[in-house]
Each structure stands twice: as C-alpha cells, then as structure tokens.
Design a protein around this motif. Structure first.
Motif, PDB file in Angstrom:
ATOM      1  N   LYS A  28      14.648 -39.848  17.646  1.00 52.43           N
ATOM      2  CA  LYS A  28      15.343 -39.664  16.375  1.00 52.43           C
ATOM      3  C   LYS A  28      14.394 -39.676  15.182  1.00 52.43           C
ATOM      4  O   LYS A  28      14.690 -39.082  14.154  1.00 52.43           O
ATOM      5  N   THR A  29      13.275 -40.382  15.299  1.00 52.71           N
ATOM      6  CA  THR A  29      12.336 -40.515  14.193  1.00 52.71           C
ATOM      7  C   THR A  29      10.944 -40.057  14.640  1.00 52.71           C
ATOM      8  O   THR A  29      10.664 -39.986  15.847  1.00 52.71           O
ATOM      9  N   GLU A  32       9.493 -42.528  17.049  1.00 52.45           N
ATOM     10  CA  GLU A  32      10.053 -42.464  18.396  1.00 52.45           C
ATOM     11  C   GLU A  32       9.471 -41.282  19.165  1.00 52.45           C
ATOM     12  O   GLU A  32       9.188 -41.390  20.361  1.00 52.45           O
ATOM     13  N   ASP A  61       9.685 -49.556  14.830  1.00 52.98           N
ATOM     14  CA  ASP A  61       8.825 -48.863  13.873  1.00 52.98           C
ATOM     15  C   ASP A  61       7.378 -49.343  14.038  1.00 52.98           C
ATOM     16  O   ASP A  61       7.110 -50.305  14.768  1.00 52.98           O
ATOM     17  N   THR A 104       4.089 -45.759   8.316  1.00 49.80           N
ATOM     18  CA  THR A 104       4.732 -44.493   8.682  1.00 49.80           C
ATOM     19  C   THR A 104       3.811 -43.684   9.590  1.00 49.80           C
ATOM     20  O   THR A 104       2.605 -43.931   9.670  1.00 49.80           O
ATOM     21  N   ALA A 130       8.356 -33.215  14.461  1.00 47.40           N
ATOM     22  CA  ALA A 130       8.891 -34.223  13.541  1.00 47.40           C
ATOM     23  C   ALA A 130       8.826 -33.771  12.086  1.00 47.40           C
ATOM     24  O   ALA A 130       9.692 -34.118  11.283  1.00 47.40           O
TER      25      ALA A 130
END
Length: 215
Positions: A28-29, A32, A61, A104, A130
């Motif tokens: 989803k991110t 991930e 994260d 991030t 992404a």
C-alpha cells in the motif's frame, strides 16, 4: 525485423493480454513495496505476501523498523530464504531512511541504490511503481530470459540488458514492460517448456537460445 520494431509489437500485443498489469506483491505504501521487493529475492511473491502482514503490523514504517531487533526481523522473514541478510539489510536501510530521508522512502534511483540491499532492479521497481519515477527498467529473472529469447539483447548481464531495453520502449512504458514480461514469462514463455503454440508473439519471436527452430 529490427529490435525497435519487435519491441513495439511486443508492447502492443501484451498490453491487451494483461490489462492493468502490476506486481503480484501486496503493498500500500512505498515502504511496504520496498520491503516486499527485498523479501521477494529468491522467493515467490505468494510466500512474501504471507509474511508481510505480520512484518507491517510490527514495523509499519522506516522509523519503527530502524529501531527493530534484527533477530526479531529474522524470525518474521525466515521463510523467505536468505533471511539473515534480508533482515540485516532491511534494518540498515531503515536506519538510513530515518536519518537521511526523514523516515520516508527516497524517490530517486541514486538515493534508493545507496540503501543497503537495494540493487538497481529493486530500486527501479520502487521508484517506478511507488512514485511513477521511471529512470530505468527493472530486469529480473523473467525479463532477463525473455529479453534474450526475443532478441532484444545479446547479453546476460542485467545492467547491460537494461541499457539495451531502454531505447526500445517509450519511457512511460518502462515500468509496464517489466510487469508484462513477468506475466508473459509465467503464463506462456516459460523457461523449460515455452508454450510456443499458444504464443501471441510466435510470428516475431526468433526463439533465440532455444534448440528447436522456429516452425
């Protein structure tokens, strides 16, 4: 037929066969996707998808993973193979993301390949899927094999293959062609027994490297 023309036909014919082609990994991110792609090395996507829910529950994260005990990460990813190296690299990469990138996942190929355990293939997958940042083409096992069989390259070196493929496909399709060739390699153009009788590319495929000549 030259390679540019063959590449155009490959893209034109595989797109309708695999509409919405995407990775089989569940994510989803960007974080991930990065983790799942690292774990997928020498492991099936299906196995990775069984492991990642628990992984992301514990470490959702980079900041939480940066503080993880490597031994605990090893336990969670054990079934994906090469678990010690994968766990070590993932925690080390998370530490750098936490310290250098504000927790991030970076967007560029240069920044991604500077992270432990991320080679160009993984970096291309993360940047392209992404972030839509297509700086190259991810060359995995299927792409490597099919690029040679379809005579899009003469090399077996992934770095050279990537350089050979990039001029053949429009940049906007660099991420897509990876997914298309992976799906095609699993579905039709398999390594040991390609289903040439069902192949939509049979009339343009040189069957390079195969002992049986084109019918």
């Amino acid at each position: 037929m030259d390679r540019k023309a063959r590449a155009a036909i490959i893209l034109e014919r595989l797109r309708p066969r695999y509409p919405g082609a995407a990775s089989a990994l569940t994510w989803k991110t960007p974080f991930e996707l990065l983790v799942a792609t690292v774990l997928a090395a020498q492991c099936t996507d299906a196995r990775v998808n069984l492991v990642t829910p628990e992984f992301f529950r514990r470490w959702p994260d980079p900041k939480t993973l940066a503080e993880a005990d490597v031994a605990e990460v090893e336990d969670v990813v054990h079934s994906t193979g090469f678990f010690r190296q994968k766990a070590k690299n993932l925690v080390a990469a998370a530490k750098l993301m936490a310290s250098r990138h504000g927790g991030t996942v970076p967007r560029t190929l240069a920044e991604l390949t500077a992270l432990p355990g991320l080679a160009r293939k993984t970096a291309n997958i993360v940047a392209g899927n992404a972030y839509g940042n297509h700086e190259g083409i991810a060359v995995d096992t299927h792409v490597k094999r099919l690029s040679f069989r379809l005579d899009l390259t003469d090399s077996d070196n992934p770095v050279v293959i990537e350089k050979d493929l990039m001029p053949l496909f429009p940049r906007r399709a660099w991420g897509e062609i990876n997914h298309l060739l992976v799906l095609f390699g699993r579905d039709v153009c398999q390594a040991r027994k390609p289903r040439c009788e069902d192949c939509p590319l049979a009339d343009v495929c040189p069957r390079k490297g195969l002992s049986v000549p084109t019918p």
